[in-house]
Write an enzyme that holds these catalytic residues in place. Structure first.
Site, PDB file in Angstrom:
ATOM      1  N   CYS B  31       0.838  -1.198   0.000  1.00 48.88           N
ATOM      2  CA  CYS B  31       0.000   0.000   0.000  1.00 48.88           C
ATOM      3  C   CYS B  31       0.869   1.243   0.000  1.00 48.88           C
ATOM      4  O   CYS B  31       2.092   1.166  -0.039  1.00 48.88           O
ATOM      5  CB  CYS B  31      -0.894   0.012   1.216  1.00 48.88           C
ATOM      6  SG  CYS B  31       0.079   0.082   2.719  1.00 48.88           S
ATOM      7  N   CYS B  34       3.698   1.682   2.670  1.00 49.58           N
ATOM      8  CA  CYS B  34       4.998   1.054   2.397  1.00 49.58           C
ATOM      9  C   CYS B  34       5.880   2.011   1.607  1.00 49.58           C
ATOM     10  O   CYS B  34       7.085   2.100   1.821  1.00 49.58           O
ATOM     11  CB  CYS B  34       4.822  -0.211   1.561  1.00 49.58           C
ATOM     12  SG  CYS B  34       3.760  -1.423   2.303  1.00 49.58           S
ATOM     13  N   ASP B 440      -2.713 -30.257 -13.642  1.00 47.97           N
ATOM     14  CA  ASP B 440      -1.612 -31.003 -13.067  1.00 47.97           C
ATOM     15  C   ASP B 440      -1.887 -30.999 -11.553  1.00 47.97           C
ATOM     16  O   ASP B 440      -2.643 -30.163 -11.063  1.00 47.97           O
ATOM     17  CB  ASP B 440      -0.302 -30.286 -13.403  1.00 47.97           C
ATOM     18  CG  ASP B 440       0.860 -30.808 -12.600  1.00 47.97           C
ATOM     19  OD1 ASP B 440       1.042 -32.034 -12.599  1.00 47.97           O
ATOM     20  OD2 ASP B 440       1.569 -30.005 -11.980  1.00 47.97           O
ATOM     21  N   ASP B 626       2.478 -26.580 -13.807  1.00 45.92           N
ATOM     22  CA  ASP B 626       3.575 -25.731 -13.338  1.00 45.92           C
ATOM     23  C   ASP B 626       4.969 -26.323 -13.531  1.00 45.92           C
ATOM     24  O   ASP B 626       5.949 -25.607 -13.436  1.00 45.92           O
ATOM     25  CB  ASP B 626       3.401 -25.411 -11.860  1.00 45.92           C
ATOM     26  CG  ASP B 626       3.773 -26.590 -10.984  1.00 45.92           C
ATOM     27  OD1 ASP B 626       3.423 -27.725 -11.375  1.00 45.92           O
ATOM     28  OD2 ASP B 626       4.416 -26.395  -9.961  1.00 45.92           O
ATOM     29  N   ASP B 630       5.447 -30.425 -17.343  1.00 51.25           N
ATOM     30  CA  ASP B 630       4.200 -29.931 -17.931  1.00 51.25           C
ATOM     31  C   ASP B 630       4.437 -29.051 -19.144  1.00 51.25           C
ATOM     32  O   ASP B 630       3.531 -28.836 -19.943  1.00 51.25           O
ATOM     33  CB  ASP B 630       3.417 -29.102 -16.909  1.00 51.25           C
ATOM     34  CG  ASP B 630       2.938 -29.930 -15.751  1.00 51.25           C
ATOM     35  OD1 ASP B 630       2.440 -31.034 -16.005  1.00 51.25           O
ATOM     36  OD2 ASP B 630       3.075 -29.484 -14.608  1.00 51.25           O
TER      37      ASP B 630
END
Lengths: 50, 736
Positions: B31, B34, B440, B626, B630
């Site tokens: 935000c 920060c 997966d 991932d 794959d």
């Protein structure tokens, strides 16, 4: 109608000021962080006495 | 020589005025607070001249005077403030793209300025034409308009003229050719009209046309830049670095661009090898599936060649670099990303192909119109020319050119707000056509890192000690243990025992962390824990002064996995799970999620074969995965998604990447894509209908160029608004 001789240059001049302003903001990178800008206005970090 | 220091100075670049500059991707910015915490904290360091956080891209730029401060001080302060920084390689800044985007915005500014001023004059002329303007004033206004329009068009039209010129030089046509021809013909005609003191000139139409087209292009550019910047942040998080061994024996982490052939690089177990080279010390097993496709591990020892992109599995290696590092994996990933970004939409390609047919047809039609009117003697040559030009303007493929990209921009914005990043515009269309979703398991349905089982019954003080040791390990289970213990890395003199675990001497005691055998846990304890948690992975910790402790870890489902699967199912999609994991592990997950179709122990080739079978059955498949295994399947599916934790290659072969620990982006993506596709079809239909009505009308001479320009701008506006409707739709849904 001779008033036009003043009014048209004035209108164009105002337009040019706007364009120059836009170019200046672009060059300054003011569109690089649109998210941050709306919060920065609330921060007082840039005031010298803080 | 265990944990190398990162040489932060290597990531900074010196500016001509003597100050140093560093760009960082900062993790943990949430935000505006920060932003000011970071900026204030960094500016308090003596020597730092400027610190600026970009809240849109989560990047930080710091400037400092090199004699008063250095890069590691900046990073240490960030760390103390609670933010992790990841450096960008300074040689990799994409200045070209930045310049291109600035040019588009400058052109847009000029076109907007000129269009507004010319419109001001034109409105006066139109009002005057129906009342009492005298011809001298009208001519003056036209000349002024022309004086504004010519330089403005010459400047703002450059992106189109350049692209049209390139196309024509290679004897091709694209959308920009008819646009450029239309623009210059209309300008020329307007000058001619002005010279003969006619009632109408069309400078305003030309400028409005350019303004709309530039707006569409600038939006498209902005979307691609945003996706790219996020992908680059992710790339920085994965730190394309190498642990370089300096001549004095120190090891520092440097960007790949600072590694030259001949350098020696340290590769620890579990790390990706980032250079091509020859092993000069150490032995290990290397997973080469990325390079050769072979899934068996290859043994490497002294004098074996290793390649960038492979993973060092078991031991520590010292590699002498043979290929310049910049030419390897990083470039490959970048190239794939660029190819994905350049992949134009099928509809847009269709539009481009249409332009090849379309430009000759339109130009012939316009020419025939001119000849027809002129030769038949019904109109004067000048009037015939006006009719011909109005045909050109009205068919200018503005609405057609905007119809698809505008929807893509709006949709990718909507997807972005749901944590989905798309690599290319046509992803949305392909995703809309999907009827089967294949998941997966590991890392996709489950969270990427395993979680500690029975965490409530664990002794926290022992866990904390185990965690400190685990923080020094690079093994996935060690990392998971460190995370469960919330342990920060600390300087223990640890020694890695390849294939077993790590040990350290603490207060004169040897502490061990690793496999149950390594820590001398009895077989009975192991068997007892495995009956309680079947299928769990075990880590043992031997404190030295006390009996060893066992920890059980298991892959945990994403929190909203069941809800998301149910949502996708109820929307009418067929769901399947294809996993390389063991049968019982996959069965447990599939039963928990209520998925009937699943296959376990599938090889990468098996995954592709299954996808091909589905395709042959007429199904269009969304693959979500991932892993490296794959990646081929992701490329083979009609459309694919990857979590952001996926390996680089999977991310690069996927069409979209989703961020965060939730699975819901998959369901959101599917539903948004379906709606976007509907709007695209509406827009295309509208553009076709519009042309079918307007062209015969213009050829018949019932349209002046002014009306043509207005109608065309109107149609562009209409397709844009129709696309924006989508945004309003998804917003209200977001709020509910």
């Amino acid at each position: 109608m001779s008033i036009l001789l003043y009014l048209i240059p004035i209108a164009l001049g105002l337009g040019f000021i706007g364009l120059a302003g836009f170019m200046w903001t672009l060059k300054n990178g003011q569109y690089d962080d649109i998210e941050g800008a709306r919060w920065r206005i609330l921060s007082d970090d840039d005031l010298p006495n803080r | 020589m265990n944990v190398p220091l990162r040489d932060w100075q290597a990531f900074a670049s010196l500016k001509p005025d003597g100050t140093a500059e560093m760009n960082l991707a900062v993790e943990g910015i949430t935000c505006a607070a920060c932003m000011s915490v970071i900026e204030r904290g960094l500016k308090a360091i003596p020597g730092v001249t400027n610190a600026r956080v970009n809240l849109s891209t989560h990047r930080l730029r710091v400037d400092w005077a090199p004699d008063a401060c250095d890069a590691s001080a900046v990073v240490a302060r960030l760390e103390a403030l609670g933010y992790r920084a990841h450096p960008f390689d300074p040689t990799r800044r994409n200045a070209e793209e930045e310049a291109e985007s600035r040019e588009l915005w400058r052109c847009l500014g000029v076109a907007g300025f000129a269009a507004m001023n010319v419109m001001l004059l034109s409105v006066s002329v139109w009002a005057g034409n129906v009342s009492d303007i005298d011809p001298e004033t009208r001519d003056l206004f036209h000349w002024i308009s022309g004086l504004i329009a010519f330089p403005a068009v010459a400047y703002a039209g450059r992106p189109f003229f350049r692209s049209a010129y390139q196309a024509m030089r290679h004897f091709r046509t694209n959308m920009d050719v008819p646009i450029s021809i239309g623009v210059w013909l209309t300008l020329g005609l307007s000058v001619f009209q002005t010279m003969r003191s006619a009632r109408e000139a069309y400078f305003d139409g030309v400028l409005m046309l350019l303004f709309f087209l530039l707006a569409g292009r600038a939006l498209d550019h902005a979307m691609r830049r945003r996706t790219r910047s996020v992908v680059e942040n992710v790339a920085a998080l994965r730190a394309f670095t190498a642990a370089k061994i300096l001549p004095n024996g120190d090891v520092v982490d440097v960007p790949l661009s600072r590694v030259d052939p001949g350098d020696r690089v340290l590769v620890r177990a579990g790390e990706r090898i980032s250079v091509d080279g020859i092993v000069v010390d150490g032995s290990s097993d290397v997973d080469q599936s990325l390079v050769t496709g072979e899934t068996d591990l290859a043994a490497v020892m002294r004098d074996t060649r290793v390649f960038a992109g492979t993973i060092n599995v078991s031991g520590q290696l010292i590699v002498q670099v043979t290929a310049a590092a910049a030419g390897t994996l990083l470039d490959e990933v970048n190239r794939l990303l660029e190819a994905a970004a350049e992949g134009r939409s099928r509809y847009r390609r269709l539009a481009d192909r249409a332009a090849q047919l379309y430009a000759p047809v339109v130009h012939t039609a316009a020419f025939a119109t001119f000849l027809g009117w002129w030769l038949s003697g019904a109109r004067s040559p000048a009037d015939s020319m006006i009719i011909a030009v109005s045909v050109l303007i009205i068919t200018c493929p503005c609405a057609l050119a905007l119809a698809i990209p505008v929807v893509q921009v709006v949709t990718s914005g909507a997807l972005f707000s749901r944590n989905i990043l798309v690599h290319s515009g046509d992803t949305i269309e392909r995703m809309a056509g999907v009827d089967t979703v294949v998941f997966d398991k590991t890392g996709t349905l489950t969270l990427p890192s395993p979680i500690l089982l029975g965490a409530k019954d664990v002794d926290r003080t022992v866990l904390a000690r185990a965690g400190q040791l685990a923080a020094a390990s690079r093994h996935p289970l060690g990392r998971a243990l460190a995370e469960a213990a919330h342990a920060a890395p600390c300087a223990l003199g640890t020694r890695e025992v390849p294939g077993s675990g790590i040990e350290a001497s603490v207060n004169g005691q040897i502490e061990r962390l690793g496999s149950p055998e390594f820590c001398e846990v009895s077989q009975d304890d192991v068997a007892a824990l495995l009956t309680r948690h079947p299928g769990a992975s075990l880590v043992a910790y031997a404190p030295g002064d006390a009996p060893p402790v066992l920890y059980a870890f298991q892959q945990g489902l994403r929190a909203d996995a069941a809800a998301t699967i149910a949502r996708i199912k109820s929307a009418g999609y067929v769901i399947e799970i294809l996993s390389g994991d063991r049968t019982d592990a996959v069965r447990t997950i599939a039963e928990e999620l209520g998925v009937e179709r699943w296959q376990a122990e599938v090889t990468p080739t098996g995954k592709i074969a299954r996808l091909e079978a589905l395709k042959a059955g007429g199904r269009r498949v969304l693959m979500v995965g991932d892993g490296l295994n794959d990646a081929p399947a992701l490329a083979a599916a009609s459309v694919s998604m990857s979590p952001v934790t996926a390996v680089e290659l999977a991310q690069a072969s996927a069409d979209a990447v989703f961020i965060g620990d939730r699975l819901s982006p998959v369901a959101d993506g599917l539903s948004i894509a379906r709606r976007a596709h509907l709007v695209m079809k509406q827009n295309l239909g509208f553009a076709v209908v519009y042309n079918a009505i307007a062209v015969p009308y213009a050829m018949a001479g019932h349209l002046t160029p002014l009306v043509a320009a207005l109608a065309m701008s109107g149609s562009s506006l209409l397709v844009t608004l129709n696309a924006l409707r989508l945004r309003a739709d998804t917003r209200t849904e977001n709020a509910s």
